[in-house]
Enzyme design. Structure first.
Site, PDB file in Angstrom:
ATOM      1  CD  GLU A 288      52.300  49.189  46.317  1.00  0.00           C
ATOM      2  OE1 GLU A 288      52.096  49.573  47.463  1.00  0.00           O
ATOM      3  OE2 GLU A 288      53.320  48.152  46.346  1.00  0.00           O
TER       4      GLU A 288
ATOM      5  CB  CYS B  23      52.983  42.659  39.385  1.00  0.00           C
ATOM      6  SG  CYS B  23      51.779  42.587  40.632  1.00  0.00           S
TER       7      CYS B  23
ATOM      8  CB  CYS C 289      41.571  45.575  48.295  1.00  0.00           C
ATOM      9  SG  CYS C 289      40.552  43.827  47.987  1.00  0.00           S
TER      10      CYS C 289
ATOM     11  CB  CYS D 191      42.984  38.588  52.114  1.00  0.00           C
ATOM     12  SG  CYS D 191      42.201  37.752  50.639  1.00  0.00           S
TER      13      CYS D 191
ATOM     14  CB  CYS E 154      46.310  41.256  51.676  1.00  0.00           C
ATOM     15  SG  CYS E 154      46.625  42.115  50.071  1.00  0.00           S
TER      16      CYS E 154
ATOM     17  N   GLY F 176      43.960  45.232  44.795  1.00  0.00           N
ATOM     18  CA  GLY F 176      42.630  45.419  44.479  1.00  0.00           C
ATOM     19  C   GLY F 176      42.298  43.876  44.001  1.00  0.00           C
ATOM     20  CD  GLU F 177      39.265  39.726  43.173  1.00  0.00           C
ATOM     21  OE1 GLU F 177      40.093  39.206  43.939  1.00  0.00           O
ATOM     22  OE2 GLU F 177      38.772  39.312  42.000  1.00  0.00           O
TER      23      GLU F 177
ATOM     24  CB  SER G 255      45.568  37.129  40.651  1.00  0.00           C
ATOM     25  OG  SER G 255      45.690  36.436  41.905  1.00  0.00           O
TER      26      SER G 255
ATOM     27  CB  SER H 170      43.958  34.097  45.889  1.00  0.00           C
ATOM     28  OG  SER H 170      44.780  34.912  45.114  1.00  0.00           O
ATOM     29  CG  LEU H 171      43.322  26.726  47.266  1.00  0.00           C
ATOM     30  CD1 LEU H 171      41.770  26.820  46.823  1.00  0.00           C
ATOM     31  CD2 LEU H 171      44.050  25.860  46.522  1.00  0.00           C
TER      32      LEU H 171
ATOM     33  CG  ASN I 174      56.332  39.241  50.929  1.00  0.00           C
ATOM     34  OD1 ASN I 174      57.116  39.115  51.151  1.00  0.00           O
ATOM     35  ND2 ASN I 174      55.489  39.115  49.756  1.00  0.00           N
TER      36      ASN I 174
ATOM     37  CB  CYS J 130      50.461  42.840  47.627  1.00  0.00           C
ATOM     38  SG  CYS J 130      51.054  41.289  47.336  1.00  0.00           S
TER      39      CYS J 130
HETATM   40  N1  SAH Z   1      42.592  40.284  44.593  1.00  0.00           N
HETATM   41  C1  SAH Z   1      43.416  39.344  43.715  1.00  0.00           C
HETATM   42  C2  SAH Z   1      44.693  39.998  43.445  1.00  0.00           C
HETATM   43  C3  SAH Z   1      45.416  40.899  44.539  1.00  0.00           C
HETATM   44  S1  SAH Z   1      46.889  39.915  45.326  1.00  0.00           S
HETATM   45  C4  SAH Z   1      43.688  38.209  44.539  1.00  0.00           C
HETATM   46  O1  SAH Z   1      43.284  38.139  45.781  1.00  0.00           O
HETATM   47  O2  SAH Z   1      44.080  36.766  44.000  1.00  0.00           O
HETATM   48  C5  SAH Z   1      47.957  38.703  44.677  1.00  0.00           C
HETATM   49  C6  SAH Z   1      48.236  37.564  45.364  1.00  0.00           C
HETATM   50  O3  SAH Z   1      49.170  37.999  46.500  1.00  0.00           O
HETATM   51  C7  SAH Z   1      46.869  36.868  46.057  1.00  0.00           C
HETATM   52  O4  SAH Z   1      47.260  35.613  46.274  1.00  0.00           O
HETATM   53  C8  SAH Z   1      47.050  37.497  47.251  1.00  0.00           C
HETATM   54  O5  SAH Z   1      46.541  36.590  48.283  1.00  0.00           O
HETATM   55  C9  SAH Z   1      48.486  37.430  47.536  1.00  0.00           C
HETATM   56  N2  SAH Z   1      49.165  38.043  48.739  1.00  0.00           N
HETATM   57  C10 SAH Z   1      48.645  39.284  49.437  1.00  0.00           C
HETATM   58  N3  SAH Z   1      49.517  39.637  50.446  1.00  0.00           N
HETATM   59  C11 SAH Z   1      50.236  38.820  50.531  1.00  0.00           C
HETATM   60  C12 SAH Z   1      51.334  38.578  51.433  1.00  0.00           C
HETATM   61  N4  SAH Z   1      51.423  39.539  52.727  1.00  0.00           N
HETATM   62  N5  SAH Z   1      52.036  37.440  51.507  1.00  0.00           N
HETATM   63  C13 SAH Z   1      52.054  36.878  50.542  1.00  0.00           C
HETATM   64  N6  SAH Z   1      50.949  36.725  49.612  1.00  0.00           N
HETATM   65  C14 SAH Z   1      50.239  37.773  49.606  1.00  0.00           C
END
Ligand code: SAH
Length: 352
Positions: A95, A108, A115, A119, A122, A162-163, A194, A217-218, A293, A336
């Site tokens: 997507e 985006c 992935c 996390c 996610c 994805g990463e 990202s 992504s911190l 989210n 996402c």
């Molecule tokens: N793998 C990469 C890029 C993909 S996710 C990364 O980790 O950065 C893009 C951003 O959306 C990341 O900061 C991720 O942690 C965040 N994200 C993923 N799921 C989310 C959710 N349910 N709510 C808020 N942020 C989310």
């Protein structure tokens, strides 16, 4: 052995010239084709009017031509944001999101099918990793959307499923093609990648001499808090990740963006804000706060609006650049990876 065909849309102009030579065609054909692929954004060979039938036949039989199929488009009634679900040649689904801002149109894109980073909040990671996307599959998310909307894309963020740094070589090739002056010619400064923080590849990216923005992504301001949300933190200590951000800034002069998704009662408290200020002090950065989210597979809660604002104010008091991410397309499949996931689930149930 099965003959693996070359993915022609992932080739640079130079590579395409060499390919033309190999199949007995004149080098200028490469320029014509490259323009059809990357400027006119042709969906198939039949659109390519100045290409001979004979060459089209050679191309059809000897190469694959990536053109993603639109499976579903959801349009937000609030802000016009569009979510696209695409099918790839092997039937995998990815997507992408189209967003209109006053400074231009932004897409985006996803970098992998699924992935493996795991996390906790996610949706993209729940089914694990299927595979990395090829350069042409990343490009074509932008091309297909550009064709569908009839509008120019000025910004690209690699923040979908994805990463990206887990698909490093394909990502680099994608960036090279996307920013090529003979192609769509998108400015490097308008591209953001990202990452969840794969330290070696952040450093490698810093050495590539690019002007793209790196977003990290911190989500946690101490090693312990980060580990609770992101398994990748077991592999890389927070100090190493921050040092890699510092290195990226030193090498490129590009300010780092930190993404911090606020999860109610987990990382949105006063001490989290204070630790965060301490962590980034001295770094030239921008912090993007994202109210999490919610996804139905996990029972987190989003931070309350007042907690988000209080968190932001605490950072502002310490003179940190901070914004709360504008929620685009609130009314269409939120987080996402959710659109893709919903399709997977319905695919599954229809098979039972
Ligand atoms: N793998 C990469 C890029 C993909 S996710 C990364 O980790 O950065 C893009 C951003 O959306 C990341 O900061 C991720 O942690 C965040 N994200 C993923 N799921 C989310 C959710 N349910 N709510 C808020 N942020 C989310």
């Amino acid at each position: 052995m099965e003959d693996i065909k070359t993915d022609i849309k992932s080739l640079s102009l130079e590579e395409l010239k060499a390919e033309m030579k190999k199949i007995g065609e004149k080098p200028f054909r490469a320029k014509q084709l490259y323009e059809w692929f990357h400027v006119k954004l042709a969906r198939d060979y039949d659109e390519m009017t100045n290409i001979s039938k004979g060459l089209k036949e050679k191309l059809k039989s000897g190469y694959t031509y990536t053109a993603l199929k639109i499976v579903e488009v959801q349009t937000s009634q609030i802000d016009g944001t569009k979510k696209y679900l695409f099918e790839l040649a092997d039937k995998s689904l990815v997507e992408s999101v189209w967003m209109q801002y006053h400074h231009g149109n932004s897409v985006c894109i996803s970098s992998q099918v699924g992935c493996r980073m795991g996390c906790k909040f996610c949706a993209s990671t729940i089914g694990g990793l299927e595979r990395g996307l090829t350069p042409s599959e990343m490009l074509d998310q932008i091309y297909a959307i550009s064709k569908d909307t009839g509008e120019r894309v000025s910004n690209v963020v690699v923040m979908g499923t994805g990463e990206p740094l887990d698909n490093y070589d394909n990502l680099l090739k994608f960036i090279t093609l996307l920013t090529d002056e003979n192609g769509l010619n998108i400015s490097q400064r308008n591209i953001t990648v990202s990452t969840c923080g794969i330290v070696e590849n952040m450093r490698r990216l810093a050495d590539e001499d690019l002007q793209i923005t790196l977003a990290l992504s911190l989500h946690g301001s101490t090693q312990e808090k980060r580990r609770a949300l992101m398994p990748i933190a077991d592999k890389y200590d927070l100090d190493e990740v921050i040092a890699a951000c510092q290195y990226y800034f030193e090498k490129t002069g590009r300010r780092i963006t930190f993404e911090y998704s606020l999860v109610g009662g987990v990382n949105d408290m006063e001490e989290d804000a204070e630790n965060l200020c301490r962590l980034v002090s001295g770094l030239n950065c921008h912090i993007n706060l994202i109210p999490v989210n919610l996804i139905k597979e996990r029972d987190y809660t989003a931070s309350q609006k007042k907690d988000v604002m209080r968190f932001k104010e605490r950072l502002e008091k310490k003179h940190i650049n901070v914004t709360v991410r504008r929620e685009m397309g609130r009314d269409i499949d939120g987080a996402c990876g959710q659109l893709r996931r919903r399709h997977h689930i319905s695919d599954h149930t229809s098979k039972i």
